[in-house]
Each structure stands twice: as C-alpha cells, then as structure tokens.
Design an enzyme around this catalytic site. Sequence first.
Site, PDB file in Angstrom:
ATOM      1  N   ASN A  86     -53.664   2.604 -36.890  1.00 15.88           N
ATOM      2  CA  ASN A  86     -54.978   3.116 -37.254  1.00 15.88           C
ATOM      3  C   ASN A  86     -56.084   2.405 -36.483  1.00 15.88           C
ATOM      4  OD1 ASN A  86     -56.931   4.613 -38.802  1.00 15.88           O
ATOM      5  ND2 ASN A  86     -55.441   4.680 -40.477  1.00 15.88           N
ATOM      6  N   HIS A 116     -54.562 -22.424 -30.532  1.00 16.29           N
ATOM      7  CA  HIS A 116     -55.041 -23.629 -29.850  1.00 16.29           C
ATOM      8  C   HIS A 116     -54.474 -24.874 -30.519  1.00 16.29           C
ATOM      9  CE1 HIS A 116     -58.157 -21.310 -27.691  1.00 16.29           C
ATOM     10  NE2 HIS A 116     -58.268 -20.633 -28.816  1.00 16.29           N
ATOM     11  N   THR A 166     -48.774 -16.283 -42.721  1.00 15.06           N
ATOM     12  CA  THR A 166     -48.561 -17.572 -42.057  1.00 15.06           C
ATOM     13  C   THR A 166     -47.082 -17.943 -41.971  1.00 15.06           C
ATOM     14  OG1 THR A 166     -48.791 -18.787 -44.137  1.00 15.06           O
ATOM     15  CG2 THR A 166     -50.805 -18.396 -42.867  1.00 15.06           C
ATOM     16  N   ARG A 181     -47.967 -14.371 -49.911  1.00 21.48           N
ATOM     17  CA  ARG A 181     -46.800 -14.818 -50.675  1.00 21.48           C
ATOM     18  C   ARG A 181     -45.978 -13.614 -51.109  1.00 21.48           C
ATOM     19  NH1 ARG A 181     -50.896 -18.406 -52.009  1.00 21.48           N
ATOM     20  NH2 ARG A 181     -50.316 -20.612 -51.903  1.00 21.48           N
TER      21      ARG A 181
END
Length: 202
Positions: A86, A116, A166, A181
């Site tokens: 989209n 970084h 993550t 989660r």
Amino acid sequence: MATPTFDERGLMLDGKLYDSTVPELARERESCCEKIIDFNCERNAQKRLEMLKDIVGNLGENSCILPPFRCDYGKYISVGHDTFVNYNLTVLDANYVKIGNHVLIGPNVQLIAATHPTDPLIRNSLVEYGLPIVIKDGAWIGAGATILPGITIGENSVVGAASVVTRDVPDNTIVAGNPARVIRKVSEHPGWTREQRDVPLN
C-alpha cells in the site's frame, strides 16, 4: 604509506561497517532517487509497473507497490508474486530486503535495514552498517509498522498496526506493540472457500 582501499558495497552487503559517502554508492542512490521521483509522479499504472521493474531487484507476477514509494538503492529489494504494498512504503535497503509471495503491506510501513553504531566515536566517523530483512510468504504487515534491521517475519504471520518489530517473528504468529510482542497464533479455518463469508473476522 598507501591508504587502504575497501570494497564498500561488499562490506555493506556483508553487514559490516562501510562508508556510504563513497562516490560509487552516492551515485547509485542518486540514480535510484531519480527513478523513484519519476515512478511516484507517473499517473499510468502500467507505466508505473514497468518503471518499478527497473527500480527493484525482482518483482514477481501480479505484485504491486502503490506510490509514493521510497528506497535507497532498489536493486537489493526482492518482491515475490501476488504481493500487495500500500501507499508510502519506505525501504532503507543498505542490505538485502526480501519480501515473499502473497504478502500484504499496509500504508506507511518502514523496512529499515540500515542502522548506525551506538558508539559515538564510530558513528561520527560516518561509517554505518545494514542487516537483511526477510518477510516470508503470506505475512501481513499492518499500517504504520516498523521492521528493524536483521529481522525475519515468519510465514503467515501478522504484525499489528504501528508496531515496532525488534525481534524475529515466528511463523503463524500475531505480534503487536512497541516493542512488538507475541499476542497469539493466527486464526485457521481449514477447508474454507471464497463462497463462505460467515467466518469470524479476527
């Protein structure tokens, strides 16, 4: 003593520290930027499709990326067949980004392979690195989600809207939140056909 010469692209694709400011990489990003601007301004859907094939490394059959779309290099992005993306996808492809078959990507999603170092001494030297992102077949990435470097989204898994991923997401799993989660397993309806429309919508 001669200054050592590094293969910056090779380092980038190996997930190692590299210098993104070298002329070769800068030219490639500029060339991609010009193509992206033309793609985002093109009104004709068929022309956009042909332009997109010249931007990304691979675009499978019956797949679509709606404008606006943004990326750094393009050629390190692979999209499988029957995948729909989209509006307003951003891909920082400082490493390979592989999007599988039958994937749905909502609006305003960010796939961030670039990152970084946290050490300011290293970061301020203008070297950076990138880690690959993989979105497996059948996954659905909800609107506004962010997928961080080095993440794999499992087959048929769902990432809730506005989530920040993550960690790797297992197959057939729903995740949500910041950081994302595990919420539960995906719903399954064995034997379902398109003629059946009375299944639970969850």
